[in-house]
Write a protein that holds these residues in place. Structure first.
Motif, PDB file in Angstrom:
ATOM      1  N   UNK A  15       0.807  -1.235   0.000  1.00 41.65           N
ATOM      2  CA  UNK A  15       0.000   0.000   0.000  1.00 41.65           C
ATOM      3  C   UNK A  15       0.836   1.278   0.000  1.00 41.65           C
ATOM      4  N   UNK A  16       2.151   1.150  -0.056  1.00 45.34           N
ATOM      5  CA  UNK A  16       3.010   2.337  -0.043  1.00 45.34           C
ATOM      6  C   UNK A  16       2.879   3.080  -1.378  1.00 45.34           C
ATOM      7  N   UNK A  17       2.309   4.259  -1.348  1.00 49.63           N
ATOM      8  CA  UNK A  17       2.054   5.026  -2.577  1.00 49.63           C
ATOM      9  C   UNK A  17       3.339   5.493  -3.242  1.00 49.63           C
ATOM     10  N   UNK A  18       4.443   5.512  -2.497  1.00 55.27           N
ATOM     11  CA  UNK A  18       5.705   6.036  -3.048  1.00 55.27           C
ATOM     12  C   UNK A  18       6.552   4.973  -3.732  1.00 55.27           C
ATOM     13  N   UNK A  19       6.175   3.705  -3.569  1.00 60.14           N
ATOM     14  CA  UNK A  19       7.022   2.650  -4.122  1.00 60.14           C
ATOM     15  C   UNK A  19       6.879   2.547  -5.636  1.00 60.14           C
ATOM     16  N   UNK A  20       7.794   1.800  -6.254  1.00 54.44           N
ATOM     17  CA  UNK A  20       7.720   1.568  -7.699  1.00 54.44           C
ATOM     18  C   UNK A  20       6.536   0.660  -8.008  1.00 54.44           C
ATOM     19  N   UNK A  21       5.771   1.041  -9.010  1.00 55.42           N
ATOM     20  CA  UNK A  21       4.655   0.222  -9.466  1.00 55.42           C
ATOM     21  C   UNK A  21       4.382   0.532 -10.931  1.00 55.42           C
ATOM     22  N   UNK A  22       3.689  -0.366 -11.611  1.00 53.02           N
ATOM     23  CA  UNK A  22       3.312  -0.132 -13.001  1.00 53.02           C
ATOM     24  C   UNK A  22       2.110   0.817 -13.049  1.00 53.02           C
ATOM     25  N   UNK A  23       2.126   1.691 -14.035  1.00 57.87           N
ATOM     26  CA  UNK A  23       0.976   2.568 -14.244  1.00 57.87           C
ATOM     27  C   UNK A  23      -0.060   1.810 -15.073  1.00 57.87           C
ATOM     28  N   UNK A  24      -1.230   1.612 -14.519  1.00 60.89           N
ATOM     29  CA  UNK A  24      -2.282   0.897 -15.234  1.00 60.89           C
ATOM     30  C   UNK A  24      -2.225  -0.607 -15.035  1.00 60.89           C
ATOM     31  N   UNK A  25      -3.266  -1.246 -15.578  1.00 58.07           N
ATOM     32  CA  UNK A  25      -3.401  -2.700 -15.403  1.00 58.07           C
ATOM     33  C   UNK A  25      -3.607  -3.387 -16.760  1.00 58.07           C
ATOM     34  N   UNK A  26      -2.921  -2.872 -17.777  1.00 55.90           N
ATOM     35  CA  UNK A  26      -3.153  -3.347 -19.139  1.00 55.90           C
ATOM     36  C   UNK A  26      -1.993  -4.191 -19.677  1.00 55.90           C
ATOM     37  N   UNK A  27      -1.208  -4.790 -18.783  1.00 60.39           N
ATOM     38  CA  UNK A  27      -0.023  -5.525 -19.235  1.00 60.39           C
ATOM     39  C   UNK A  27      -0.272  -7.032 -19.279  1.00 60.39           C
ATOM     40  N   UNK A  28      -1.535  -7.397 -19.484  1.00 60.50           N
ATOM     41  CA  UNK A  28      -1.879  -8.817 -19.562  1.00 60.50           C
ATOM     42  C   UNK A  28      -1.859  -9.297 -21.003  1.00 60.50           C
ATOM     43  N   UNK A  29      -2.010 -10.589 -21.188  1.00 60.78           N
ATOM     44  CA  UNK A  29      -1.904 -11.207 -22.506  1.00 60.78           C
ATOM     45  C   UNK A  29      -3.239 -11.071 -23.230  1.00 60.78           C
ATOM     46  N   UNK A  30      -3.342 -10.031 -24.033  1.00 59.99           N
ATOM     47  CA  UNK A  30      -4.613  -9.714 -24.678  1.00 59.99           C
ATOM     48  C   UNK A  30      -4.870 -10.620 -25.880  1.00 59.99           C
TER      49      UNK A  30
END
Length: 799
Positions: A240-255
């Motif tokens: 839940x740390x807002x400052x940590x590294x994370x991906x922007x968005x949730x679109x990196x799945x196998x479409x």
């Protein structure tokens, strides 16, 4: 390739250790659900483009081929702005990603060299390449301009069109206009939309082709949460740390192809080009065909091996009878057909050199003692025929097998020095190994990342077995009730999503790879420039499958202790390898549990079993050591063996035909070799079928077990065994599958234990002195110096 559809060309697997989550095999080595779904959907091809490495290529390649999916081998490299020799502060910043795919065998070789050099020469906060390296190794490669972190897309997204145009011309010049594609992505990011606009403009101006990709990091839309948890674990942050590294968005799945078609309806050529690239890429990795270093001998390797074995067998056994001659002839024939005679010659030559230099080697390890060739060459020290050891347990016709060896401390380093001197330093490397997230530690780490209390984490933590690798959490007893708590349910789901995934790399403590030339010409290498150890990027199993030579050389302290103790014995003509197997003093010491300081026999609990059994021969001691494991002990097998051996319980055989096989172990299946021999004798399996049968019993996968059961019963029926009796025997074999052990290894290591018991009983001064000297260099945490000093005083030895 079909005329319509789409192929994903930019994908990150679990081998992108920091941020990839696609898996090709499950925790048991079977094709993953992801790969099975692709096969079911008739996906024609798939690319692997992990960050900076090729770790996952064999896992990916062989799984894809097995499922009828064309594997496209690639890598997303990181291109440093300055030459890779520049390691000044900040030189790594601004490096851009670039996607490379091997079009042919030349491209695969160049990709291996490029990735190797990025580790060995360019490691700078990660493996780096530069324009000079790309130009030197561009042949056979197809280049895509990369993700949003690529130099060209980044310039486009920033509106720096002239610089972007120049960058595109530069890469097109390196790879050729037909081999350089402008990579279009749409994961819902504004920067990507700006990049796509700029890239399409460049495509028109320079007549460069475009291609659509999705930068896939996980399989299903819902997997984003497990992927995000992986990022949190790898950055040691709270989820839940807002400052940590994370991906922007949730679109990196196998479409799906349909989803990609909707995203890029404005650029249909970008979709078609995925199929065109997949069609162009055609790399086939050789499997099963030996690719061995040269070992020149007159008359050829097969003839020379036969000569050496005939001489060696005559030296070890005065008059080898027909049984020995038939066995040796069969082994040599099998090795010749597999084209692996050179492997045995190299191993024998290495051990001959080491012994000439005074390096002590053990009687063998693993399955090596099962080979009469190894015994004849002096590689192993146990005659396999009277011991009931099997060549087929050791040798694989598909990929071969090499004799592993135990060496005294420091012996492995001397072996490496010899191999590098003989075959070339650039040809001999160590072998990579991969760490995995699993079990209790994963649950604890995830719970901490979720900010859960220790009490809450412990509720799930307690359900997990203390041993057993990577359990499937949904199947754990009591898990359903526990998951009524939403917090624990989330922890269980995340743990299940990450269980078994790769986490880190290391150097395998025993494995040595010997290439038929410069290693980097055949496989990618790594070392992270943090230490001098260079490893392959493929693990030992993959190297063997690809036909390369791998040999395990393990330092074993017990070998050095035996050598040092034997060197102190002043008796003329003393040879530890020729001590009597029935020495009363040695067996009395073992039977009384006076085994402190003796290899394998130091545990206080094991000492109790020694006293109960009162072993007086090597076979009984080997069986006891083999049974001293949680499975056999918890099932009551250990107690049953002791009761039968002591005559307090009747010995019962599963079938009269199996009495000769099981007499040594009182009617019980303890060894894998016994299971294999039972399959041959009762069901008529050939040696290789018996080996596979034993493997299936050990894996306990129900569909395979059911098939094996029917084959066994059908074979037994042909040999006049009633179905009822065959079913009863199979039930015992199936039950034994999870605990039976490799007899070759057990017997060889038990021989080392007996040698130490013999030394302690007959030359206690020499043995205890050698034992204590071996403890001196060890750090206080691991040293047993005080314990052994007390033992020396206890048995009246003055140090």
């Amino acid at each position: 390739m079909p005329e319509t559809g789409f192929v994903h060309l930019h994908n990150h697997s679990e081998y992108s250790l920091f941020d990839g989550l696609l898996r090709f095999t499950d925790n048991y080595g079977r094709p993953s659900g992801f790969m099975l779904e692709l096969a079911g959907q008739k996906n024609p091809a798939l690319a692997l483009t992990d960050h900076g490495n090729m770790y996952g290529v064999p896992d990916f390649y062989f799984t894809a081929v097995k499922l009828g999916i064309k594997p496209l081998i690639g890598c997303e490299v990181c291109v440093q702005r300055t030459p890779i020799k520049d390691k000044s502060e900040g030189s790594h910043k601004g490096a851009g990603h670039l996607t490379l795919l091997a079009a042919d065998s030349a491209g695969y070789s160049n990709l291996c060299r490029l990735v190797s050099r990025s580790f060995l020469e360019g490691f700078n906060h990660g493996p780096k390449t530069d324009l000079e390296l790309l130009a030197a190794h561009s042949r056979g490669l197809i280049c895509l301009s990369g993700c949003a972190a690529g130099q060209l897309p980044l310039l486009c997204s920033q509106g720096r069109s002239e610089e972007a145009l120049g960058s595109a011309e530069k890469y097109a010049g390196i790879f050729g206009k037909n081999n350089f594609y402008l990579e279009l992505m749409d994961n819902g990011l504004p920067a990507q939309a700006a990049a796509v606009k700029g890239l399409l403009e460049i495509s028109k101006k320079l007549k460069l082709p475009v291609v659509a990709t999705n930068n896939c990091h996980y399989w299903k839309p819902g997997d984003w949460e497990a992927h995000d948890a992986k990022l949190a674990l790898n950055t040691r942050s709270l989820i839940d740390d807002a400052r940590r590294f994370r991906f922007t968005g949730r679109e990196y799945y196998f479409k799906s192809p349909e989803a990609m078609a909707r995203l890029f309806a404005h650029a249909p050529a970008a979709l078609r080009n995925t199929l065109a690239i997949a069609e162009r890429c055609d790399v086939k990795l050789p499997a099963g065909k030996p690719r061995l270093p040269e070992f020149s001998v007159k008359g050829g390797a097969d003839a020379h091996l036969k000569t050496l074995c005939s001489r060696g067998l005559a030296d070890r056994i005065r008059r080898p009878g027909t049984e020995y001659k038939k066995r040796l002839e069969w082994e040599l024939k099998t090795v010749k057909e597999a084209g692996l005679a050179t492997c045995f010659l190299i191993a024998a030559d290495l051990l001959k050199h080491l012994r000439a230099k005074g390096v002590a080697a053990g009687p063998g390890r693993g399955s090596a003692p099962g080979s009469l060739i190894n015994y004849a060459l002096g590689i192993t020290g146990i005659d396999p025929l009277p011991a009931g050891l099997l060549f087929e347990r050791f040798f694989s016709r598909e990929s071969g097998c090499l004799p592993d060896a135990d060496l005294e401390d420091g012996g492995r380093e001397k072996a490496l020095a010899y191999l590098r001197g003989k075959y070339g330093a650039e040809s001999v490397t160590e072998i990579i190994t991969f760490g995995r997230r699993s079990g209790r530690k994963l649950v604890w780490d995830l719970g901490a990342a979720l900010g859960m209390s220790k009490e809450a984490i412990s509720k799930l933590h307690r359900l997990l077995p203390k041993t057993g690798g990577s359990p499937e959490i949904p199947g754990l007893p009591g898990i359903k009730e526990l998951c009524a708590d939403p917090e624990i349910k989330k922890l269980a789901e995340l743990a299940d999503g990450l269980t078994g995934t790769k986490t880190n790399t290391g150097a395998y403590s025993a494995g040595v790879f010997i290439a038929p030339g410069a290693a980097a010409d055949f496989v990618p290498l790594a070392n992270c420039n943090r230490k001098r150890v260079v490893t392959t990027q493929y693990d030992g199993a993959a190297l063997t499958k690809l036909g390369f030579m791998k040999i395990d050389l393990l330092n074993l302290r017990a070998i050095g202790i035996n050598k040092a103790a034997a060197g102190r014995v002043k008796t003329r003509g003393f040879n530890l390898e020729k001590i009597p197997p029935d020495d009363v003093k040695a067996w009395t010491l073992v039977s009384h549990g006076l085994t402190t300081g003796i290899f394998q026999l130091e545990s206080e609990e094991l000492k109790k079993y020694l006293v109960q059994l009162q072993p007086g021969r090597l076979e009984d001691l080997a069986a006891l050591v083999t049974l001293y494991r949680p499975g056999p002990i918890q099932s009551g097998l250990m107690d049953l063996f002791i009761e039968r051996r002591k005559g307090r319980k009747d010995i019962v055989y599963p079938h009269p035909l199996l009495e000769p096989l099981l007499k040594e172990t009182c009617g019980l299946f303890i060894y894998q070799e016994q299971v294999m021999s039972a399959a041959e004798k009762l069901a008529g399996f050939n040696p290789w079928e018996a080996k596979d049968f034993c493997r299936i019993l050990g894996k306990k996968r129900q569909p395979e077990l059911d098939e094996a059961r029917e084959l066994f019963i059908a074979g037994a029926k042909k040999r006049k065994t009633a179905r009822k009796d065959a079913e009863a025997v199979f039930a015992q074999l199936a039950a034994s599958g999870s605990y039976v052990f490799n007899k070759s290894h057990s017997l060889a290591h038990t021989l080392i234990s007996y040698q130490q018991a013999w030394l302690k009983a007959n030359y206690p001064q020499e043995f205890m002195t050698a034992l204590l000297e071996s403890e001196k260099p060890r750090d206080a945490e691991h040293s047993n110096y005080a314990l052994y000093l007390a033992e020396a005083r206890k048995i009246g030895v003055k140090i």
